[in-house]
Design a protein around this motif. Structure first.
Motif, PDB file in Angstrom:
ATOM      1  N   PHE A   1      -6.367  -3.047 -13.044  1.00 56.17           N
ATOM      2  CA  PHE A   1      -5.185  -2.207 -12.214  1.00 56.17           C
ATOM      3  C   PHE A   1      -5.957  -1.996 -10.464  1.00 56.17           C
ATOM      4  CE2 PHE A   1      -2.528  -1.783 -15.190  1.00 56.17           C
ATOM      5  CZ  PHE A   1      -1.225  -2.286 -14.588  1.00 56.17           C
TER       6      PHE A   1
ATOM      7  N   GLU B   1      -7.346  -5.288  -8.648  1.00 58.25           N
ATOM      8  CA  GLU B   1      -6.794  -6.057  -7.752  1.00 58.25           C
ATOM      9  C   GLU B   1      -6.248  -4.617  -6.723  1.00 58.25           C
ATOM     10  OE1 GLU B   1      -6.118  -9.390  -8.182  1.00 58.25           O
ATOM     11  OE2 GLU B   1      -3.671  -8.757  -7.705  1.00 58.25           O
TER      12      GLU B   1
ATOM     13  N   ARG C   1      -3.494   5.263  -8.361  1.00 52.09           N
ATOM     14  CA  ARG C   1      -4.501   4.301 -10.031  1.00 52.09           C
ATOM     15  C   ARG C   1      -4.696   5.461 -11.631  1.00 52.09           C
ATOM     16  NH1 ARG C   1      -2.328   1.833 -13.739  1.00 52.09           N
ATOM     17  NH2 ARG C   1      -0.762   1.687 -13.148  1.00 52.09           N
TER      18      ARG C   1
ATOM     19  N   GLU D   1      -2.431   7.197 -12.753  1.00 55.24           N
ATOM     20  CA  GLU D   1      -1.243   6.797 -13.400  1.00 55.24           C
ATOM     21  C   GLU D   1      -2.122   6.775 -14.842  1.00 55.24           C
ATOM     22  OE1 GLU D   1       2.141   5.220 -13.489  1.00 55.24           O
ATOM     23  OE2 GLU D   1       1.857   6.615 -11.557  1.00 55.24           O
TER      24      GLU D   1
ATOM     25  N   LYS E   1      -2.106   9.558 -17.172  1.00 53.88           N
ATOM     26  CA  LYS E   1      -0.717   9.917 -17.840  1.00 53.88           C
ATOM     27  C   LYS E   1      -0.769   8.850 -18.861  1.00 53.88           C
ATOM     28  CE  LYS E   1       1.555   9.696 -12.853  1.00 53.88           C
ATOM     29  NZ  LYS E   1       2.955  10.173 -12.533  1.00 53.88           N
TER      30      LYS E   1
ATOM     31  N   SER F   1      -2.108  14.344  -7.692  1.00 57.57           N
ATOM     32  CA  SER F   1      -0.878  13.824  -6.385  1.00 57.57           C
ATOM     33  C   SER F   1      -1.306  14.694  -5.172  1.00 57.57           C
ATOM     34  CB  SER F   1       0.191  14.130  -7.279  1.00 57.57           C
ATOM     35  OG  SER F   1       0.281  13.936  -8.400  1.00 57.57           O
TER      36      SER F   1
END
Lengths: 222, 224
Positions: free
Chosen positions: B103, B106, B153, B156, B159, B205
């Protein structure tokens, strides 16, 4: 690496995999539809200026986006029944966890899409006597939905991958079935590789398609 | 039914240890995943066709397969195939480093590609090699644009680390399962860890939103 490959038992057990794949597709279908339609409602609520609608929507988004999906699924499976007295099956627990998470994420996508539409469109709708709901449905949403299509497709890909988490509460899907085959035939390499390949084969074309959609949309916007 | 938080609060030290392990796995996966992601991105953008194709395959494969499947593969299949011993901890680090690197690759790629072509030409004109241009001109600008996507990312990833509980690594989720089984208080235990995860991730966040706003104000575009 003098390992004896045993793909034969995989093929003998293709029915077990097939049942798992059906479970995966069912989980994906239900959670994608619930998550993305529910997300639209919450996304619109979050956009509205009425605090009584916007605030609960905001709280919903923050809670279900910031709690990991696995924690949600486990919570709905083990904690929710004690709280409410309602038994949750593995299917229901996973559907709740994944759908709520998807609703929260897609709500933000829809909201961003709606906000991206120029203010003038709202004013034009009002000028010809349309109500808020009419303007939203006839003018704003068609434009917004087109713009968020790539983001939504990406979310869909994530939802498809997330369905494997349902195996943690023993819902019958592809990964769960691969585990069964691996335990019975002692061939974890072949069965887990097979699952990885299945997901790759299903999702790779979808990912390529999103690139095409993105390019087409960015061209048609200019 | 009655809420009884005493058993959970009594096991707070165990939960805290789990939280530390969660952060450790996330941190180490970032430490290895980011450079690996840069390597993959540069390979994908390379003019050597084979290198570019291999990198593209690795990136797409790890992006389209579920992290839980990757974790099981590295835990159950990889040790047999290569005759090495994989503890839950090493499995977690290896899986999440590679998974997140795909990820990150990218993000790096879209960051690098977002820089105007003229900068490459300009650098070439003053005699810089490709590597020099990348290091001195392109990356410093690209990285700044990537920061929001990079933070998203990482959140994420944090998590996703909950998955390591399924291969018995003692992260926060695993400790919660353990306590729930011993105290017969799943409602309180799972509610408490949901709150802990929420607070942890919510703070990160909010932080990333602040950073994104600052960057937007400083006139920098961002990539996703």
């Amino acid at each position: 690496m003098d390992y004896n490959w045993d793909f034969a038992t995989l093929f003998q057990n293709w029915r077990v995999f097939w049942i798992g794949l059906q479970g995966t597709l069912l989980m994906f279908g239900v959670t994608a539809v619930l998550g993305m339609s529910g997300g639209l409602v919450i996304g619109i609520m979050r956009y509205m200026k009425t605090p009584i609608l916007a605030w609960p929507a905001r709280a919903f988004v923050e809670i279900f986006r910031n709690v990991p999906v696995l924690v949600q699924i486990i919570w709905f499976y083990y904690a929710f029944p004690i709280l409410t007295g309602v038994e949750t099956s593995p299917f229901l627990a996973a559907v709740l966890g994944i759908s709520l998470n998807t609703m929260a994420f897609s709500a933000e996508i829809y909201r961003a899409g709606i906000q991206s539409v120029e203010k003038g469109q709202w004013e034009a709708g009002k000028a010809i006597g349309m109500s808020f709901a009419q303007t939203m449905r006839r003018i704003i949403l068609p434009v917004a939905l087109k713009r968020v299509l790539p983001a939504l497709t990406n979310r869909g890909i994530e939802v498809f991958k997330m369905s494997t988490l349902a195996s943690v509460v023993a819902y019958v899907e592809t990964l769960n079935q691969a585990k069964l085959i691996a335990d019975l035939n002692y061939n974890p390499i072949e069965s887990y590789t097979a699952v990885a390949v299945i997901f790759f084969v299903v999702l790779y074309p979808v990912v390529q398609a999103t690139y095409v959609i993105e390019r087409k949309l960015s061209r048609s916007d200019q | 039914m009655e809420w009884n938080f005493a058993p959970v609060l009594g096991s707070m030290d165990i939960l805290l240890l789990g939280l530390l392990n969660t952060l450790k796995v996330t941190g180490l996966a970032l430490l290895f995943g980011v450079p690996l992601g840069l390597g993959l991105a540069l390979s994908r953008l390379s003019q050597m066709r084979i290198l570019s194709m291999v990198a593209a395959f690795i990136i797409e494969f790890f992006r389209t397969t579920p992290p839980l499947v990757q974790l099981f593969w590295f835990f159950f299949a990889f040790p047999i195939l290569f005759g090495v011993n994989m503890t839950p901890f090493t499995t977690a680090i290896v899986t999440f480093s590679i998974q997140s690197s795909a990820f990150f690759a990218e993000i790096f790629r879209s960051g690098i590609q977002s820089i105007d072509k003229g900068q490459w030409e300009g650098s070439k004109a003053i005699g810089m090699t490709r590597n020099q241009t990348l290091r001195r001109v392109i990356l410093p600008q690209a990285v700044k644009r990537m920061i929001p996507a990079f933070m998203e990312r990482s959140i994420e990833l944090l998590k996703t680390t909950t998955l390591v509980s399924t291969i018995a690594y003692t992260d926060l989720m695993y400790q919660a399962n353990d306590i729930a089984q011993r105290t017969f208080r799943p409602l309180e235990v799972y509610t408490v860890i949901a709150v802990i995860y929420f607070l942890l991730i919510f703070v990160f966040s909010q932080l990333s939103i602040v950073v994104e706003r600052r960057l937007a104000k400083s006139g920098e575009g961002t990539v996703h």
